[in-house]
Design a protein around this motif. Sequence first.
Motif, PDB file in Angstrom:
ATOM      1  N   ALA A 143       0.835  -1.205   0.000  1.00 55.62           N
ATOM      2  CA  ALA A 143       0.000   0.000   0.000  1.00 55.62           C
ATOM      3  C   ALA A 143       0.871   1.257   0.000  1.00 55.62           C
ATOM      4  N   ARG A 144       1.930   1.254   0.779  1.00 55.41           N
ATOM      5  CA  ARG A 144       2.843   2.398   0.848  1.00 55.41           C
ATOM      6  C   ARG A 144       3.553   2.606  -0.492  1.00 55.41           C
ATOM      7  N   MET A 145       3.991   1.502  -1.101  1.00 54.03           N
ATOM      8  CA  MET A 145       4.684   1.578  -2.389  1.00 54.03           C
ATOM      9  C   MET A 145       3.755   2.155  -3.459  1.00 54.03           C
ATOM     10  N   LEU A 146       2.513   1.694  -3.495  1.00 49.49           N
ATOM     11  CA  LEU A 146       1.570   2.190  -4.495  1.00 49.49           C
ATOM     12  C   LEU A 146       1.218   3.656  -4.249  1.00 49.49           C
ATOM     13  N   SER A 147       1.110   4.025  -2.993  1.00 54.95           N
ATOM     14  CA  SER A 147       0.828   5.412  -2.653  1.00 54.95           C
ATOM     15  C   SER A 147       1.956   6.332  -3.116  1.00 54.95           C
ATOM     16  N   LEU A 148       3.202   5.951  -2.827  1.00 52.50           N
ATOM     17  CA  LEU A 148       4.342   6.763  -3.244  1.00 52.50           C
ATOM     18  C   LEU A 148       4.481   6.804  -4.766  1.00 52.50           C
ATOM     19  N   ALA A 149       4.157   5.711  -5.424  1.00 49.60           N
ATOM     20  CA  ALA A 149       4.255   5.651  -6.890  1.00 49.60           C
ATOM     21  C   ALA A 149       3.188   6.510  -7.560  1.00 49.60           C
ATOM     22  N   ASP A 150       2.106   6.815  -6.840  1.00 50.01           N
ATOM     23  CA  ASP A 150       1.016   7.635  -7.364  1.00 50.01           C
ATOM     24  C   ASP A 150       0.524   7.067  -8.699  1.00 50.01           C
ATOM     25  N   VAL A 151       0.095   5.813  -8.655  1.00 51.27           N
ATOM     26  CA  VAL A 151      -0.335   5.076  -9.846  1.00 51.27           C
ATOM     27  C   VAL A 151      -1.590   5.707 -10.446  1.00 51.27           C
ATOM     28  N   LYS A 152      -1.535   5.947 -11.751  1.00 51.26           N
ATOM     29  CA  LYS A 152      -2.679   6.482 -12.488  1.00 51.26           C
ATOM     30  C   LYS A 152      -3.115   5.453 -13.535  1.00 51.26           C
ATOM     31  N   GLY A 153      -4.416   5.417 -13.787  1.00 53.37           N
ATOM     32  CA  GLY A 153      -4.958   4.487 -14.768  1.00 53.37           C
ATOM     33  C   GLY A 153      -4.279   4.611 -16.115  1.00 53.37           C
ATOM     34  N   GLY A 154      -3.955   3.479 -16.718  1.00 49.40           N
ATOM     35  CA  GLY A 154      -3.343   3.456 -18.033  1.00 49.40           C
ATOM     36  C   GLY A 154      -1.828   3.546 -18.044  1.00 49.40           C
ATOM     37  N   GLU A 155      -1.214   3.873 -16.899  1.00 49.15           N
ATOM     38  CA  GLU A 155       0.250   3.918 -16.864  1.00 49.15           C
ATOM     39  C   GLU A 155       0.797   2.511 -16.989  1.00 49.15           C
ATOM     40  N   ARG A 156       2.028   2.432 -17.481  1.00 51.36           N
ATOM     41  CA  ARG A 156       2.700   1.141 -17.607  1.00 51.36           C
ATOM     42  C   ARG A 156       3.628   0.965 -16.421  1.00 51.36           C
ATOM     43  N   ALA A 157       3.489  -0.166 -15.753  1.00 51.81           N
ATOM     44  CA  ALA A 157       4.275  -0.435 -14.546  1.00 51.81           C
ATOM     45  C   ALA A 157       4.903  -1.812 -14.634  1.00 51.81           C
ATOM     46  N   VAL A 158       6.069  -1.947 -14.004  1.00 53.96           N
ATOM     47  CA  VAL A 158       6.768  -3.227 -13.988  1.00 53.96           C
ATOM     48  C   VAL A 158       7.269  -3.512 -12.574  1.00 53.96           C
ATOM     49  N   ASP A 159       7.143  -4.763 -12.180  1.00 50.18           N
ATOM     50  CA  ASP A 159       7.711  -5.230 -10.919  1.00 50.18           C
ATOM     51  C   ASP A 159       8.917  -6.095 -11.275  1.00 50.18           C
ATOM     52  N   VAL A 160      10.077  -5.669 -10.811  1.00 49.69           N
ATOM     53  CA  VAL A 160      11.347  -6.323 -11.113  1.00 49.69           C
ATOM     54  C   VAL A 160      11.566  -7.457 -10.108  1.00 49.69           C
ATOM     55  N   GLY A 161      11.544  -8.697 -10.594  1.00 49.91           N
ATOM     56  CA  GLY A 161      11.630  -9.844  -9.688  1.00 49.91           C
ATOM     57  C   GLY A 161      10.312  -9.966  -8.946  1.00 49.91           C
ATOM     58  N   SER A 162       9.249 -10.243  -9.677  1.00 48.82           N
ATOM     59  CA  SER A 162       7.883 -10.091  -9.169  1.00 48.82           C
ATOM     60  C   SER A 162       7.395 -11.170  -8.217  1.00 48.82           C
ATOM     61  N   GLY A 163       8.193 -12.194  -7.971  1.00 48.77           N
ATOM     62  CA  GLY A 163       7.809 -13.193  -6.969  1.00 48.77           C
ATOM     63  C   GLY A 163       6.464 -13.813  -7.255  1.00 48.77           C
ATOM     64  N   ASP A 164       5.556 -13.744  -6.271  1.00 48.27           N
ATOM     65  CA  ASP A 164       4.243 -14.378  -6.416  1.00 48.27           C
ATOM     66  C   ASP A 164       3.204 -13.476  -7.077  1.00 48.27           C
ATOM     67  N   GLY A 165       3.630 -12.311  -7.553  1.00 47.32           N
ATOM     68  CA  GLY A 165       2.748 -11.453  -8.334  1.00 47.32           C
ATOM     69  C   GLY A 165       1.863 -10.498  -7.553  1.00 47.32           C
TER      70      GLY A 165
END
Length: 160
Positions: free
Chosen positions: A31-53
């Motif tokens: 939740a903290r990571m997403l808040s700091l990232a300020d995710v907006k609809g339609g943006e492209r995002a990648v998780d590096v070493g995404s583990g269990d997704g």
Amino acid sequence: LPLAILVTVYFFARPLYRGAPYAPSDEGKIARMLSLADVKGGERAVDVGSGDGRIVLALAQKGAKAVGYEINPILCLLSNMRIRKRGLRSNARVYRKNFWKEDFSAYDIVVVFGVTYIMPALEKKLRRELRPGARVVSNYFAFPTWKPAHVEKGVYLYRQ
């Protein structure tokens, strides 16, 4: 039993020499990571070493087109099963790929939960490939020379 041990070592210990070990992020950190990232609809995002997704799922639920790169085939399978189960296949996917060989220039947001020894090389890669305005969120581990724009309870936000 010996076969089970070999399979476990191959899929969970082998990545140690190529990246970071699997360590899931807890819901509070996500939740903290997403808040700091300020995710907006339609943006492209990648998780590096995404583990269990779980982070890929969270990014997609926020409206991002989310991709994960994970070298462990078991974790890739688990991730994509979770994505399908939640009906997010149009916005989320985890690929069994080595992220070092991928180009990050198309991403607006990069999320990483690395380890100390990969951070210098990853910093160079991201600074070279990301376009201006891209955001990088790192859980727990800081980049060695990149100054964070914000730090909150062990989560670092960087801006390109």
